[in-house]
Design an enzyme around this catalytic site. Structure first.
Site, PDB file in Angstrom:
ATOM      1  N   LYS A 151       7.420  -1.079   9.323  1.00 21.20           N
ATOM      2  CA  LYS A 151       5.964  -0.908   9.344  1.00 21.20           C
ATOM      3  C   LYS A 151       5.291  -2.150   8.784  1.00 21.20           C
ATOM      4  O   LYS A 151       5.459  -2.483   7.619  1.00 21.20           O
ATOM      5  CB  LYS A 151       5.539   0.288   8.484  1.00 21.20           C
ATOM      6  CG  LYS A 151       4.087   0.653   8.696  1.00 21.20           C
ATOM      7  CD  LYS A 151       3.422   1.271   7.482  1.00 21.20           C
ATOM      8  CE  LYS A 151       2.919   0.227   6.525  1.00 21.20           C
ATOM      9  NZ  LYS A 151       1.731  -0.528   7.013  1.00 21.20           N
ATOM     10  N   CYS A 187       3.072 -14.804  -3.063  1.00 21.51           N
ATOM     11  CA  CYS A 187       3.577 -14.149  -4.271  1.00 21.51           C
ATOM     12  C   CYS A 187       4.228 -15.164  -5.216  1.00 21.51           C
ATOM     13  O   CYS A 187       4.329 -14.921  -6.402  1.00 21.51           O
ATOM     14  CB  CYS A 187       4.553 -13.058  -3.905  1.00 21.51           C
ATOM     15  SG  CYS A 187       5.816 -13.653  -2.811  1.00 21.51           S
TER      16      CYS A 187
HETATM   17  P1  NAP Z   1       0.148  -3.665  -0.561  1.00 23.96           P
HETATM   18  O1  NAP Z   1      -1.175  -3.055  -0.550  1.00 23.96           O
HETATM   19  O2  NAP Z   1       1.179  -3.195  -1.484  1.00 23.96           O
HETATM   20  O3  NAP Z   1       0.673  -3.585   0.946  1.00 23.96           O
HETATM   21  C1  NAP Z   1       1.964  -3.919   1.313  1.00 23.96           C
HETATM   22  C2  NAP Z   1       2.427  -2.978   2.400  1.00 23.96           C
HETATM   23  O4  NAP Z   1       2.483  -1.655   1.902  1.00 23.96           O
HETATM   24  C3  NAP Z   1       1.508  -2.927   3.605  1.00 23.96           C
HETATM   25  O5  NAP Z   1       2.277  -2.786   4.769  1.00 23.96           O
HETATM   26  C4  NAP Z   1       0.706  -1.680   3.340  1.00 23.96           C
HETATM   27  O6  NAP Z   1       0.176  -1.132   4.512  1.00 23.96           O
HETATM   28  C5  NAP Z   1       1.761  -0.794   2.747  1.00 23.96           C
HETATM   29  N1  NAP Z   1       1.257   0.342   1.996  1.00 23.96           N
HETATM   30  C6  NAP Z   1       0.109   0.458   1.298  1.00 23.96           C
HETATM   31  N2  NAP Z   1       0.017   1.673   0.744  1.00 23.96           N
HETATM   32  C7  NAP Z   1       1.137   2.369   1.104  1.00 23.96           C
HETATM   33  C8  NAP Z   1       1.621   3.687   0.851  1.00 23.96           C
HETATM   34  N3  NAP Z   1       0.940   4.554   0.114  1.00 23.96           N
HETATM   35  N4  NAP Z   1       2.802   4.050   1.393  1.00 23.96           N
HETATM   36  C9  NAP Z   1       3.493   3.194   2.144  1.00 23.96           C
HETATM   37  N5  NAP Z   1       3.087   1.937   2.423  1.00 23.96           N
HETATM   38  C10 NAP Z   1       1.915   1.527   1.901  1.00 23.96           C
HETATM   39  O7  NAP Z   1       0.089  -5.221  -0.809  1.00 23.96           O
HETATM   40  P2  NAP Z   1      -1.001  -6.210  -0.307  1.00 23.96           P
HETATM   41  O8  NAP Z   1      -2.047  -6.284  -1.327  1.00 23.96           O
HETATM   42  O9  NAP Z   1      -1.385  -5.892   1.084  1.00 23.96           O
HETATM   43  O10 NAP Z   1      -0.094  -7.526  -0.269  1.00 23.96           O
HETATM   44  C11 NAP Z   1      -0.046  -8.483  -1.282  1.00 23.96           C
HETATM   45  C12 NAP Z   1       0.976  -8.158  -2.366  1.00 23.96           C
HETATM   46  O11 NAP Z   1       2.306  -8.338  -1.898  1.00 23.96           O
HETATM   47  C13 NAP Z   1       0.860  -9.062  -3.558  1.00 23.96           C
HETATM   48  O12 NAP Z   1       0.944  -8.340  -4.746  1.00 23.96           O
HETATM   49  C14 NAP Z   1       2.048 -10.009  -3.438  1.00 23.96           C
HETATM   50  O13 NAP Z   1       2.518 -10.594  -4.589  1.00 23.96           O
HETATM   51  C15 NAP Z   1       3.044  -9.115  -2.829  1.00 23.96           C
HETATM   52  N6  NAP Z   1       4.061  -9.928  -2.149  1.00 23.96           N
HETATM   53  C16 NAP Z   1       5.289 -10.022  -2.711  1.00 23.96           C
HETATM   54  C17 NAP Z   1       6.265 -10.784  -2.122  1.00 23.96           C
HETATM   55  C18 NAP Z   1       7.633 -10.903  -2.710  1.00 23.96           C
HETATM   56  O14 NAP Z   1       8.544 -11.293  -2.032  1.00 23.96           O
HETATM   57  N7  NAP Z   1       7.844 -10.570  -3.954  1.00 23.96           N
HETATM   58  C19 NAP Z   1       6.002 -11.444  -0.936  1.00 23.96           C
HETATM   59  C20 NAP Z   1       4.724 -11.330  -0.377  1.00 23.96           C
HETATM   60  C21 NAP Z   1       3.770 -10.546  -0.998  1.00 23.96           C
HETATM   61  P3  NAP Z   1      -1.387  -1.314   4.907  1.00 23.96           P
HETATM   62  O15 NAP Z   1      -1.690  -2.748   4.796  1.00 23.96           O
HETATM   63  O16 NAP Z   1      -1.406  -0.823   6.289  1.00 23.96           O
HETATM   64  O17 NAP Z   1      -2.133  -0.489   3.934  1.00 23.96           O
END
Ligand code: NAP
Ligand code: MG
Length: 489
Positions: A179, A288
């Site tokens: 997803k 990140c």
């Molecule tokens: P996010 O809100 O956690 O979203 C990530 C994914 O989770 C998206 O596909 C999102 O879908 C999904 N998601 C959200 N709520 C969910 C739920 N209740 N159940 C299942 N899936 C759910 O993160 P973001 O703010 O979009 O992305 C940025 C974050 O990712 C930052 O904190 C960054 O540091 C982190 N990141 C970490 C790495 C690493 O390798 N450590 C790499 C890249 C990014 P939707 O968008 O459709 O809601």
């Protein structure tokens, strides 16, 4: 939508077929440069996720029993098609996510590298023969795939992230339902076309777009899904971890970072400024592993502040599909508002704006979610952006005096993904590098990722690694075979 006719209507990829959501609903994916519609995406829900899990579960016995060499052939074929379509898919990454084309091309390269490297690495998933204390018995181990995996990825690395998970999983013999993030779903569905074009066996790799909580809940509650691999925020990671506890599923979590950058006064200043600037403004700060807290030794603080600000003012901001553009927009206006709030809070608490500090001004930026490359100095430790991930193009500078102090400051957050040290003193590089509580440390180097190398964090930044040998382990179980052997001939 004025250009609705021209807009592609994308389809999910389930069991080798391109299908709409069972609800028939779609949502819009837009270009953050100008708000224009990129594609209509199926708004899938539990039903679609369930049928994807059905397909992945049905495909698992055959796929997992193929030899690793046979799976490698299929995976190399995906890499071949991706190589052929790399230009087209890189431009979709830029259009949907906003990063400059050269960064998108880097994502495509990492995707191809991951496919090719894991196709080969899975052929070396050796077991072992254990010296047995019992003469009439033999003990050996075999590596077996975990099973059906549910993968959830964020928007900031929409193409390479697919392959960081899918390449090791598929090579190991797992099947997958992935997803993507809502904001970059079109990239995933273009990548699904690559699997189809490579004649990948139906059901082995599936893509479901739409309602994240609904799809996520199928991953958590369907007992056939044996593993969840998630990259995204710590907040959602925690939610998934709690959910995975009910069925004791395996998990990999790549969560938020809050990377410290430690600049010692014995560094090569010109190279350091260039590296820190590149790291900070990479993907408009939405990485990140991006520089979140920049600690500068007192004696060079003013000079670093001045030279980093000069750099920031020279970063060419705009539409990443245009040549020469070094930084694109943020992913959406919510991200801009969050960065504004963090900068506002820091300034109220005493930080000084040295460059940027606002949205981009001018006609070219009116329709997009642009924020200016920003440098803040004299940032107080009490500012929110010290403890929170900025995820925007804001360089926040803090000052330190001694090595010990720098290490303490760097470790004084609950996150631990990456850290960076700039020094010409090799003793110091080792000493400090070994004491930093992070999964990765860059020493005079900002690039910490490669298909061959383990990427991941400690503390609240996650569990597990992606890339390298360690990345394959995430998708394997160890099976022990204890065999009775009669002693008389
Ligand atoms: P996010 O809100 O956690 O979203 C990530 C994914 O989770 C998206 O596909 C999102 O879908 C999904 N998601 C959200 N709520 C969910 C739920 N209740 N159940 C299942 N899936 C759910 O993160 P973001 O703010 O979009 O992305 C940025 C974050 O990712 C930052 O904190 C960054 O540091 C982190 N990141 C970490 C790495 C690493 O390798 N450590 C790499 C890249 C990014 P939707 O968008 O459709 O809601
Ligand atoms: Mg989100």
């Amino acid at each position: 939508m004025k250009q609705e006719n021209a807009v592609p209507v994308a389809a999910m990829y389930i069991d080798g077929r391109f299908v709409p959501a069972q609800s028939g609903e779609t949502f819009e994916s837009v270009n953050p440069v100008n708000g224009e519609l990129v594609a209509l995406i199926p708004f899938g829900d539990e039903r679609d996720a369930r049928s994807a899990v059905d397909a992945a579960a049905a495909a698992f016995p055959t796929w997992s029993r193929l030899s690793a060499a046979a799976r490698a052939k299929y995976i190399h074929r995906v890499a071949d098609v991706l190589e052929r379509r790399r230009g087209e898919i890189a431009s979709v990454v830029t259009t949907e996510e906003g990063k400059p084309l050269h960064e998108a091309q880097g994502e495509l390269q990492l995707s191809i590298d991951s496919l090719r490297w894991y196709a080969e690495e899975a052929r070396r998933a050796y077991g072992s023969w254990i010296p047995d204390p019992v003469p009439s018995r033999r003990l050996l181990t075999q590596r077996q795939p975990v099973g059906v995996c549910g993968a959830i990825i964020p928007w900031n690395v929409p193409c390479a992230m697919i392959f960081r998970k899918a390449a090791p999983a598929l090579a190991a013999g797992c099947t997958m339902v992935l997803k993507p993030a809502e904001a970059t779903s079109y990239v995933s569905l273009k990548v699904a076309e690559v699997f189809a074009e490579a004649d990948f066996p139906a059901g082995v790799m599936n893509f479901v777009t739409g309602k994240s909580s609904a799809i996520g809940s199928v991953f958590l509650t369907d007992a056939r899904v044996r593993k969840i691999s998630f990259t995204g925020s710590t907040e959602v990671g925690r939610l998934l971890l709690r959910g995975a506890a009910d069925q004791i599923k395996r998990v990999s979590m790549e969560l938020g970072g809050n990377a410290p950058v430690i600049i010692f006064d014995d560094c090569d200043l010109t190279a350091t400024i260039q590296a820190v600037s590149a790291l900070k403004f990479l993907n408009a700060g939405q990485a990140c592993i991006g520089a979140n807290r920049i600690y500068v030794q007192a004696g060079i603080y003013d000079e670093v502040s001045r030279r980093l600000s000069d750099h920031a003012r020279q970063v060419k901001v705009g539409d990443g599909s245009q040549p020469g553009v070094a930084m694109g927009p943020l992913v959406d206006m919510r991200a801009v508002e969050k960065v504004e709030a963090l900068v506002g809070d820091a300034v109220r608490k005493g930080a000084v704006v040295r460059a940027g500090g606002s949205r981009m001004q001018g006609e070219a930026y009116e329709k997009g979610s642009f924020y200016a490359p920003t440098v803040l100095s004299e940032v107080p430790l009490a500012a929110r952006l010290h403890d929170e991930e900025i995820f925007g193009p804001v360089a926040a500078l803090y000052s330190f005096d001694t090595e010990v102090q720098a290490v303490e400051m760097a470790n004084n957050v609950p996150y631990g993904l990456s850290a960076y040290i700039f020094t010409e003193n090799i003793d110091r590089a080792f000493r400090v590098g070994e004491r930093l509580e992070t999964g990765m440390v860059g020493i005079n180097e900002i690039r910490v990722g490669a298909a061959e190398a383990p990427f991941g964090g400690v503390k609240m930044s996650g569990i597990g690694r992606e890339g390298g040998r360690e990345g394959l382990e995430e998708y394997l179980e160890t099976k022990l075979l204890a065999i009775r052997v009669r002693e008389q001939i």
